[in-house]
Write a protein that holds these residues in place. Structure first.
Motif, PDB file in Angstrom:
ATOM      1  N   PRO A 122      -2.088  -8.238   4.597  1.00 49.02           N
ATOM      2  CA  PRO A 122      -1.418  -9.421   4.824  1.00 49.02           C
ATOM      3  C   PRO A 122      -0.837 -10.533   4.027  1.00 49.02           C
ATOM      4  CG  PRO A 122      -3.952  -9.366   5.500  1.00 49.02           C
ATOM      5  CD  PRO A 122      -3.401  -8.003   4.919  1.00 49.02           C
ATOM      6  N   GLY A 123      -1.718 -10.461   2.779  1.00 52.96           N
ATOM      7  CA  GLY A 123      -1.191 -11.737   1.925  1.00 52.96           C
ATOM      8  C   GLY A 123      -0.277 -11.262   1.012  1.00 52.96           C
ATOM      9  N   ILE A 124       0.618 -10.172   1.095  1.00 52.62           N
ATOM     10  CA  ILE A 124       1.633  -9.985   0.502  1.00 52.62           C
ATOM     11  C   ILE A 124       3.022 -11.106   0.643  1.00 52.62           C
ATOM     12  CG2 ILE A 124       2.768  -8.216   1.813  1.00 52.62           C
ATOM     13  CD1 ILE A 124       3.678  -6.755  -0.789  1.00 52.62           C
ATOM     14  N   VAL A 125       3.428 -11.685  -0.224  1.00 54.22           N
ATOM     15  CA  VAL A 125       4.578 -12.451  -0.275  1.00 54.22           C
ATOM     16  C   VAL A 125       6.069 -11.830   0.065  1.00 54.22           C
ATOM     17  CG1 VAL A 125       6.038 -14.255  -1.438  1.00 54.22           C
ATOM     18  CG2 VAL A 125       3.621 -14.178  -1.597  1.00 54.22           C
ATOM     19  N   LEU A 126       6.723 -12.364   1.200  1.00 54.24           N
ATOM     20  CA  LEU A 126       7.796 -11.395   1.721  1.00 54.24           C
ATOM     21  C   LEU A 126       8.592 -11.184   0.465  1.00 54.24           C
ATOM     22  CD1 LEU A 126       9.881 -10.354   3.621  1.00 54.24           C
ATOM     23  CD2 LEU A 126      10.909 -12.868   3.785  1.00 54.24           C
ATOM     24  N   HIS A 136      15.258   0.808  -2.951  1.00 54.56           N
ATOM     25  CA  HIS A 136      15.938   1.881  -2.098  1.00 54.56           C
ATOM     26  C   HIS A 136      17.050   1.617  -1.279  1.00 54.56           C
ATOM     27  CE1 HIS A 136      12.419   4.189  -3.697  1.00 54.56           C
ATOM     28  NE2 HIS A 136      11.629   2.878  -3.202  1.00 54.56           N
ATOM     29  N   GLY A 137      17.643   0.154  -1.560  1.00 54.90           N
ATOM     30  CA  GLY A 137      18.660  -0.276  -0.657  1.00 54.90           C
ATOM     31  C   GLY A 137      18.241  -0.741   0.742  1.00 54.90           C
ATOM     32  N   LEU A 138      16.917  -0.981   0.823  1.00 58.28           N
ATOM     33  CA  LEU A 138      16.208  -1.468   1.955  1.00 58.28           C
ATOM     34  C   LEU A 138      16.002  -2.882   2.057  1.00 58.28           C
ATOM     35  CD1 LEU A 138      14.055   1.502   2.733  1.00 58.28           C
ATOM     36  CD2 LEU A 138      16.247   1.183   3.802  1.00 58.28           C
ATOM     37  N   LEU A 139      15.573  -3.797   3.092  1.00 56.16           N
ATOM     38  CA  LEU A 139      15.202  -5.027   3.102  1.00 56.16           C
ATOM     39  C   LEU A 139      14.445  -5.143   4.385  1.00 56.16           C
ATOM     40  CD1 LEU A 139      17.020  -6.711   5.303  1.00 56.16           C
ATOM     41  CD2 LEU A 139      18.402  -6.831   3.226  1.00 56.16           C
ATOM     42  N   PHE A 140      13.378  -6.102   4.567  1.00 59.03           N
ATOM     43  CA  PHE A 140      12.826  -6.402   5.627  1.00 59.03           C
ATOM     44  C   PHE A 140      13.657  -7.373   6.433  1.00 59.03           C
ATOM     45  CE2 PHE A 140       9.639  -8.755   8.311  1.00 59.03           C
ATOM     46  CZ  PHE A 140       8.932  -7.737   9.055  1.00 59.03           C
ATOM     47  N   GLY A 141      14.036  -7.391   7.668  1.00 59.03           N
ATOM     48  CA  GLY A 141      14.884  -7.673   8.495  1.00 59.03           C
ATOM     49  C   GLY A 141      14.653  -9.478   8.517  1.00 59.03           C
ATOM     50  N   ALA A 142      13.381  -9.713   8.937  1.00 58.67           N
ATOM     51  CA  ALA A 142      13.385 -11.441   8.852  1.00 58.67           C
ATOM     52  C   ALA A 142      13.232 -11.787   7.645  1.00 58.67           C
ATOM     53  CB  ALA A 142      12.101 -11.588   9.606  1.00 58.67           C
ATOM     54  N   ASN A 143      13.718 -13.103   7.626  1.00 57.18           N
ATOM     55  CA  ASN A 143      14.119 -13.576   6.319  1.00 57.18           C
ATOM     56  C   ASN A 143      13.977 -15.183   6.295  1.00 57.18           C
ATOM     57  OD1 ASN A 143      16.406 -13.726   7.472  1.00 57.18           O
ATOM     58  ND2 ASN A 143      17.617 -14.176   5.639  1.00 57.18           N
ATOM     59  N   PRO A 144      12.864 -15.903   6.582  1.00 57.33           N
ATOM     60  CA  PRO A 144      12.606 -17.226   6.727  1.00 57.33           C
ATOM     61  C   PRO A 144      12.770 -18.029   5.296  1.00 57.33           C
ATOM     62  CG  PRO A 144      10.413 -16.179   6.679  1.00 57.33           C
ATOM     63  CD  PRO A 144      11.579 -15.043   6.658  1.00 57.33           C
ATOM     64  N   SER A 145      13.208 -19.145   5.362  1.00 52.29           N
ATOM     65  CA  SER A 145      13.805 -19.960   4.134  1.00 52.29           C
ATOM     66  C   SER A 145      12.512 -20.181   3.205  1.00 52.29           C
ATOM     67  CB  SER A 145      14.128 -21.196   4.777  1.00 52.29           C
ATOM     68  OG  SER A 145      12.995 -22.117   5.341  1.00 52.29           O
ATOM     69  N   THR A 146      11.235 -19.673   3.604  1.00 51.12           N
ATOM     70  CA  THR A 146      10.173 -19.807   2.627  1.00 51.12           C
ATOM     71  C   THR A 146      10.046 -18.293   2.127  1.00 51.12           C
ATOM     72  OG1 THR A 146       8.599 -19.411   4.430  1.00 51.12           O
ATOM     73  CG2 THR A 146       9.147 -21.730   3.894  1.00 51.12           C
ATOM     74  N   HIS A 147      10.840 -17.470   2.032  1.00 51.46           N
ATOM     75  CA  HIS A 147      10.706 -16.112   1.532  1.00 51.46           C
ATOM     76  C   HIS A 147       9.775 -15.964   0.372  1.00 51.46           C
ATOM     77  CE1 HIS A 147      14.278 -16.599  -1.065  1.00 51.46           C
ATOM     78  NE2 HIS A 147      14.647 -17.328  -0.075  1.00 51.46           N
ATOM     79  N   ALA A 197      10.452  -4.500  -3.680  1.00 53.05           N
ATOM     80  CA  ALA A 197      10.355  -3.012  -3.869  1.00 53.05           C
ATOM     81  C   ALA A 197      11.271  -2.250  -2.840  1.00 53.05           C
ATOM     82  CB  ALA A 197       8.816  -3.079  -3.337  1.00 53.05           C
ATOM     83  N   ALA A 198      11.335  -2.839  -1.701  1.00 50.54           N
ATOM     84  CA  ALA A 198      12.204  -2.233  -0.682  1.00 50.54           C
ATOM     85  C   ALA A 198      13.793  -2.224  -1.398  1.00 50.54           C
ATOM     86  CB  ALA A 198      12.311  -3.033   0.785  1.00 50.54           C
ATOM     87  N   GLY A 199      14.270  -3.241  -2.069  1.00 47.80           N
ATOM     88  CA  GLY A 199      15.558  -3.271  -2.535  1.00 47.80           C
ATOM     89  C   GLY A 199      15.805  -2.130  -3.426  1.00 47.80           C
ATOM     90  N   LEU A 231       0.830  -1.156   0.142  1.00 47.18           N
ATOM     91  CA  LEU A 231      -0.004  -0.026   0.129  1.00 47.18           C
ATOM     92  C   LEU A 231       0.853   1.277  -0.049  1.00 47.18           C
ATOM     93  CD1 LEU A 231      -2.637  -1.238   2.560  1.00 47.18           C
ATOM     94  CD2 LEU A 231      -2.947  -1.203  -0.038  1.00 47.18           C
ATOM     95  N   ALA A 232       2.051   1.384   0.770  1.00 43.71           N
ATOM     96  CA  ALA A 232       2.623   2.471   0.671  1.00 43.71           C
ATOM     97  C   ALA A 232       4.348   1.810   1.224  1.00 43.71           C
ATOM     98  CB  ALA A 232       2.272   3.403   1.666  1.00 43.71           C
ATOM     99  N   LEU A 233       5.014   2.681   0.443  1.00 46.87           N
ATOM    100  CA  LEU A 233       6.624   2.406   0.842  1.00 46.87           C
ATOM    101  C   LEU A 233       7.266   3.835   0.982  1.00 46.87           C
ATOM    102  CD1 LEU A 233       8.986   0.574   1.173  1.00 46.87           C
ATOM    103  CD2 LEU A 233       9.320   0.713  -1.060  1.00 46.87           C
ATOM    104  N   ASP A 234       7.910   4.081   2.211  1.00 44.29           N
ATOM    105  CA  ASP A 234       8.658   5.347   2.598  1.00 44.29           C
ATOM    106  C   ASP A 234       9.944   5.191   2.651  1.00 44.29           C
ATOM    107  OD1 ASP A 234       9.360   7.539   3.515  1.00 44.29           O
ATOM    108  OD2 ASP A 234       7.735   8.195   4.882  1.00 44.29           O
ATOM    109  N   PRO A 235      10.958   5.384   1.701  1.00 47.90           N
ATOM    110  CA  PRO A 235      12.230   4.971   1.974  1.00 47.90           C
ATOM    111  C   PRO A 235      12.989   5.853   2.920  1.00 47.90           C
ATOM    112  CG  PRO A 235      11.824   6.140  -0.121  1.00 47.90           C
ATOM    113  CD  PRO A 235      10.537   5.795   0.357  1.00 47.90           C
ATOM    114  N   VAL A 236      12.375   7.210   3.234  1.00 42.71           N
ATOM    115  CA  VAL A 236      13.135   8.085   4.104  1.00 42.71           C
ATOM    116  C   VAL A 236      12.493   7.510   5.649  1.00 42.71           C
ATOM    117  CG1 VAL A 236      13.007  10.287   5.084  1.00 42.71           C
ATOM    118  CG2 VAL A 236      12.932  10.036   2.524  1.00 42.71           C
ATOM    119  N   ALA A 237      11.385   7.015   5.964  1.00 40.84           N
ATOM    120  CA  ALA A 237      11.154   6.670   7.225  1.00 40.84           C
ATOM    121  C   ALA A 237      11.555   5.050   7.315  1.00 40.84           C
ATOM    122  CB  ALA A 237       9.608   6.824   7.505  1.00 40.84           C
TER     123      ALA A 237
END
Length: 224
Positions: A118-122, A132-143, A128-130, A105-111
Protein backbone atom coordinates in the motif's frame (compact mmCIF):
# COMPACT_ATOMS: atom_id res chain seq x y z
CA UNK A 1 -31.70 7.60 42.67
CA UNK A 2 -28.67 8.49 40.60
CA UNK A 3 -25.41 6.72 39.86
CA UNK A 4 -22.05 8.00 38.73
CA UNK A 5 -20.06 5.77 36.41
CA UNK A 6 -16.52 6.15 35.17
CA UNK A 7 -15.70 5.56 31.54
CA UNK A 8 -12.54 3.91 30.28
CA UNK A 9 -9.39 5.78 31.13
CA UNK A 10 -7.78 7.43 28.12
CA UNK A 11 -4.25 6.19 27.69
CA UNK A 12 -1.47 8.68 27.14
CA UNK A 13 1.07 8.68 24.34
CA UNK A 14 3.81 7.19 26.53
CA UNK A 15 1.71 4.18 27.58
CA UNK A 16 0.57 3.43 24.03
CA UNK A 17 4.10 3.85 22.68
CA UNK A 18 5.45 1.43 25.27
CA UNK A 19 2.77 -1.16 24.50
CA UNK A 20 3.40 -0.97 20.77
CA UNK A 21 7.17 -1.13 21.23
CA UNK A 22 6.79 -4.30 23.28
CA UNK A 23 4.38 -5.78 20.73
CA UNK A 24 6.78 -6.21 17.78
CA UNK A 25 4.99 -3.64 15.62
CA UNK A 26 7.91 -2.29 13.61
CA UNK A 27 9.37 1.17 14.17
CA UNK A 28 7.42 2.98 16.89
CA UNK A 29 7.82 6.72 17.52
CA UNK A 30 5.86 8.67 20.12
CA UNK A 31 8.00 11.78 20.62
CA UNK A 32 6.36 15.20 20.42
CA UNK A 33 8.12 16.18 17.20
CA UNK A 34 6.99 13.11 15.27
CA UNK A 35 3.45 13.42 16.58
CA UNK A 36 3.32 17.06 15.51
CA UNK A 37 4.64 16.14 12.07
CA UNK A 38 1.80 13.67 11.57
CA UNK A 39 -0.93 15.91 12.95
CA UNK A 40 -1.67 17.31 9.49
CA UNK A 41 -2.11 16.22 5.90
CA UNK A 42 -2.88 18.31 2.81
CA UNK A 43 -6.19 19.42 4.34
CA UNK A 44 -6.93 22.15 6.88
CA UNK A 45 -7.61 19.60 9.63
CA UNK A 46 -5.28 19.03 12.58
CA UNK A 47 -5.34 16.04 14.92
CA UNK A 48 -2.34 15.13 17.07
CA UNK A 49 -1.87 11.35 17.17
CA UNK A 50 -0.70 9.37 20.18
CA UNK A 51 1.95 7.40 18.29
CA UNK A 52 3.26 6.89 14.77
CA UNK A 53 4.14 3.35 13.68
CA UNK A 54 6.18 2.40 10.60
CA UNK A 55 5.52 -1.29 9.86
CA UNK A 56 8.24 -3.16 7.97
CA UNK A 57 6.49 -6.50 7.56
CA UNK A 58 2.99 -7.95 7.43
CA UNK A 59 3.23 -9.24 10.98
CA UNK A 60 3.95 -5.72 12.24
CA UNK A 61 0.60 -4.55 10.90
CA UNK A 62 -1.25 -7.45 12.51
CA UNK A 63 0.59 -6.96 15.80
CA UNK A 64 -0.13 -3.23 15.86
CA UNK A 65 -3.82 -3.91 15.29
CA UNK A 66 -3.84 -6.46 18.10
CA UNK A 67 -2.25 -4.01 20.55
CA UNK A 68 -4.57 -1.16 19.60
CA UNK A 69 -7.60 -3.41 19.78
CA UNK A 70 -6.60 -4.53 23.28
CA UNK A 71 -6.12 -0.91 24.37
CA UNK A 72 -9.19 0.39 22.58
CA UNK A 73 -7.15 2.85 20.53
CA UNK A 74 -8.27 3.84 16.99
CA UNK A 75 -5.97 3.45 13.99
CA UNK A 76 -5.52 5.65 10.92
CA UNK A 77 -3.64 4.27 7.91
CA UNK A 78 -1.49 6.83 6.11
CA UNK A 79 0.40 6.97 2.85
CA UNK A 80 1.72 10.19 1.34
CA UNK A 81 -0.56 12.47 3.36
CA UNK A 82 -1.95 14.09 0.21
CA UNK A 83 -5.56 13.78 1.39
CA UNK A 84 -7.49 17.05 1.21
CA UNK A 85 -10.36 16.09 3.53
CA UNK A 86 -8.47 14.94 6.63
CA UNK A 87 -8.43 11.21 5.83
CA UNK A 88 -4.77 10.81 6.87
CA UNK A 89 -4.97 12.37 10.35
CA UNK A 90 -6.33 10.89 13.56
CA UNK A 91 -6.06 11.14 17.33
CA UNK A 92 -5.06 7.51 17.88
CA UNK A 93 -2.26 5.54 16.23
CA UNK A 94 -1.02 6.41 12.75
CA UNK A 95 0.23 3.51 10.63
CA UNK A 96 2.54 4.99 7.98
CA UNK A 97 2.98 2.53 5.12
CA UNK A 98 5.06 4.81 2.90
CA UNK A 99 8.45 4.38 4.62
CA UNK A 100 8.96 0.61 4.44
CA UNK A 101 5.78 -1.06 3.17
CA UNK A 102 6.22 0.30 -0.34
CA UNK A 103 7.37 -2.44 -2.71
CA UNK A 104 6.22 -3.57 -6.13
CA UNK A 105 5.83 -7.30 -5.47
CA UNK A 106 4.99 -8.51 -8.97
CA UNK A 107 4.30 -7.16 -12.45
CA UNK A 108 2.75 -9.33 -15.16
CA UNK A 109 2.78 -7.47 -18.49
CA UNK A 110 0.83 -10.26 -20.21
CA UNK A 111 -2.03 -10.23 -17.73
CA UNK A 112 -1.52 -6.45 -17.28
CA UNK A 113 -1.60 -6.74 -13.51
CA UNK A 114 0.65 -5.59 -10.68
CA UNK A 115 0.77 -6.66 -7.05
CA UNK A 116 1.86 -3.84 -4.74
CA UNK A 117 2.18 -2.94 -1.10
CA UNK A 118 0.00 0.00 0.00
CA UNK A 119 2.86 2.46 0.51
CA UNK A 120 4.19 2.44 -3.05
CA UNK A 121 4.02 5.85 -4.77
CA UNK A 122 1.99 5.94 -7.98
CA UNK A 123 4.86 7.25 -10.11
CA UNK A 124 7.03 4.28 -9.09
CA UNK A 125 4.37 1.88 -10.35
CA UNK A 126 3.94 3.94 -13.52
CA UNK A 127 7.67 3.82 -14.28
CA UNK A 128 7.77 0.04 -13.89
CA UNK A 129 4.61 -0.43 -15.95
CA UNK A 130 5.80 2.05 -18.56
CA UNK A 131 8.70 -0.24 -19.49
CA UNK A 132 6.06 -2.58 -20.90
CA UNK A 133 3.92 0.11 -22.52
CA UNK A 134 1.40 0.02 -19.66
CA UNK A 135 0.11 2.43 -17.01
CA UNK A 136 -2.28 2.53 -14.10
CA UNK A 137 -5.47 4.26 -15.23
CA UNK A 138 -6.13 6.65 -12.35
CA UNK A 139 -3.74 9.62 -12.34
CA UNK A 140 -4.43 12.24 -9.63
CA UNK A 141 -2.42 15.45 -9.68
CA UNK A 142 -0.41 14.24 -6.66
CA UNK A 143 0.93 11.25 -8.63
CA UNK A 144 4.53 11.93 -7.59
CA UNK A 145 3.64 11.65 -3.88
CA UNK A 146 0.37 9.77 -3.38
CA UNK A 147 0.46 6.07 -2.55
CA UNK A 148 -1.66 3.27 -3.96
CA UNK A 149 -3.10 2.51 -0.52
CA UNK A 150 -4.31 6.08 -0.18
CA UNK A 151 -5.66 6.05 -3.72
CA UNK A 152 -7.67 2.93 -2.93
CA UNK A 153 -8.99 4.45 0.30
CA UNK A 154 -10.04 7.66 -1.48
CA UNK A 155 -10.98 6.05 -4.81
CA UNK A 156 -8.68 8.56 -6.51
CA UNK A 157 -9.38 9.57 -10.09
CA UNK A 158 -7.55 12.24 -12.12
CA UNK A 159 -8.04 13.84 -15.51
CA UNK A 160 -8.05 10.52 -17.39
CA UNK A 161 -10.53 8.74 -15.14
CA UNK A 162 -13.36 9.30 -17.62
CA UNK A 163 -11.49 7.19 -20.15
CA UNK A 164 -9.59 4.77 -17.88
CA UNK A 165 -11.70 4.66 -14.72
CA UNK A 166 -11.20 5.58 -11.10
CA UNK A 167 -8.95 3.57 -8.81
CA UNK A 168 -11.77 1.22 -7.78
CA UNK A 169 -12.34 0.30 -11.41
CA UNK A 170 -8.69 -0.71 -11.79
CA UNK A 171 -8.34 -2.92 -8.69
CA UNK A 172 -8.86 -6.66 -9.07
CA UNK A 173 -8.23 -7.90 -5.55
CA UNK A 174 -7.33 -6.63 -2.08
CA UNK A 175 -5.90 -8.33 0.95
CA UNK A 176 -7.32 -6.47 3.94
CA UNK A 177 -7.36 -6.79 7.69
CA UNK A 178 -10.19 -5.49 9.84
CA UNK A 179 -9.78 -3.79 13.20
CA UNK A 180 -10.73 -7.01 14.94
CA UNK A 181 -7.89 -8.81 13.16
CA UNK A 182 -9.75 -10.72 10.46
CA UNK A 183 -7.66 -11.08 7.29
CA UNK A 184 -9.49 -11.66 4.03
CA UNK A 185 -9.16 -11.19 0.32
CA UNK A 186 -11.73 -9.03 -1.42
CA UNK A 187 -12.39 -9.54 -5.09
CA UNK A 188 -14.68 -11.25 -7.54
CA UNK A 189 -15.99 -14.58 -6.22
CA UNK A 190 -18.13 -17.25 -7.79
CA UNK A 191 -21.33 -18.28 -6.04
CA UNK A 192 -19.68 -21.58 -5.10
CA UNK A 193 -16.76 -19.73 -3.49
CA UNK A 194 -19.14 -17.47 -1.59
CA UNK A 195 -21.18 -20.42 -0.34
CA UNK A 196 -18.03 -22.24 0.78
CA UNK A 197 -16.71 -19.16 2.59
CA UNK A 198 -20.00 -18.47 4.37
CA UNK A 199 -20.31 -22.12 5.42
CA UNK A 200 -17.05 -21.82 7.38
CA UNK A 201 -18.93 -19.84 10.05
CA UNK A 202 -15.97 -17.70 11.13
CA UNK A 203 -15.38 -13.92 11.11
CA UNK A 204 -14.47 -14.02 7.44
CA UNK A 205 -17.73 -15.85 6.72
CA UNK A 206 -19.74 -13.18 8.54
CA UNK A 207 -18.08 -10.38 6.58
CA UNK A 208 -18.51 -12.06 3.21
CA UNK A 209 -22.13 -12.86 3.98
CA UNK A 210 -22.83 -9.24 4.95
CA UNK A 211 -21.12 -7.93 1.81
CA UNK A 212 -22.89 -10.38 -0.44
CA UNK A 213 -26.27 -10.14 1.26
CA UNK A 214 -27.43 -6.76 -0.13
CA UNK A 215 -26.71 -7.92 -3.67
CA UNK A 216 -28.80 -11.04 -3.12
CA UNK A 217 -31.67 -9.08 -1.58
CA UNK A 218 -31.70 -6.57 -4.43
CA UNK A 219 -32.24 -9.19 -7.11
CA UNK A 220 -35.66 -9.50 -8.63
CA UNK A 221 -37.13 -12.82 -9.80
CA UNK A 222 -35.70 -13.80 -13.16
CA UNK A 223 -32.81 -11.32 -12.99
CA UNK A 224 -29.17 -12.30 -13.41
Amino acid sequence: MTATVQGPKRLGAAAVTEALARGDCGEVQGDAGRRAQYSADASNYRRIPLVVVFPRERRHVLNALAVCRRLGVPITSRGGGTSTSGQAVGSGVILDFSRYFNRLLALDPVARTATVQPGIVLDELQRAAGEHGLLFGANPSTHSRCTLGGMIGNNACGSHSVAWGRTAENVLELEVVTYRGTVLRLGEMTQAEIDEAVAAGDDRAELIASLHGPAVLSRTPGSK
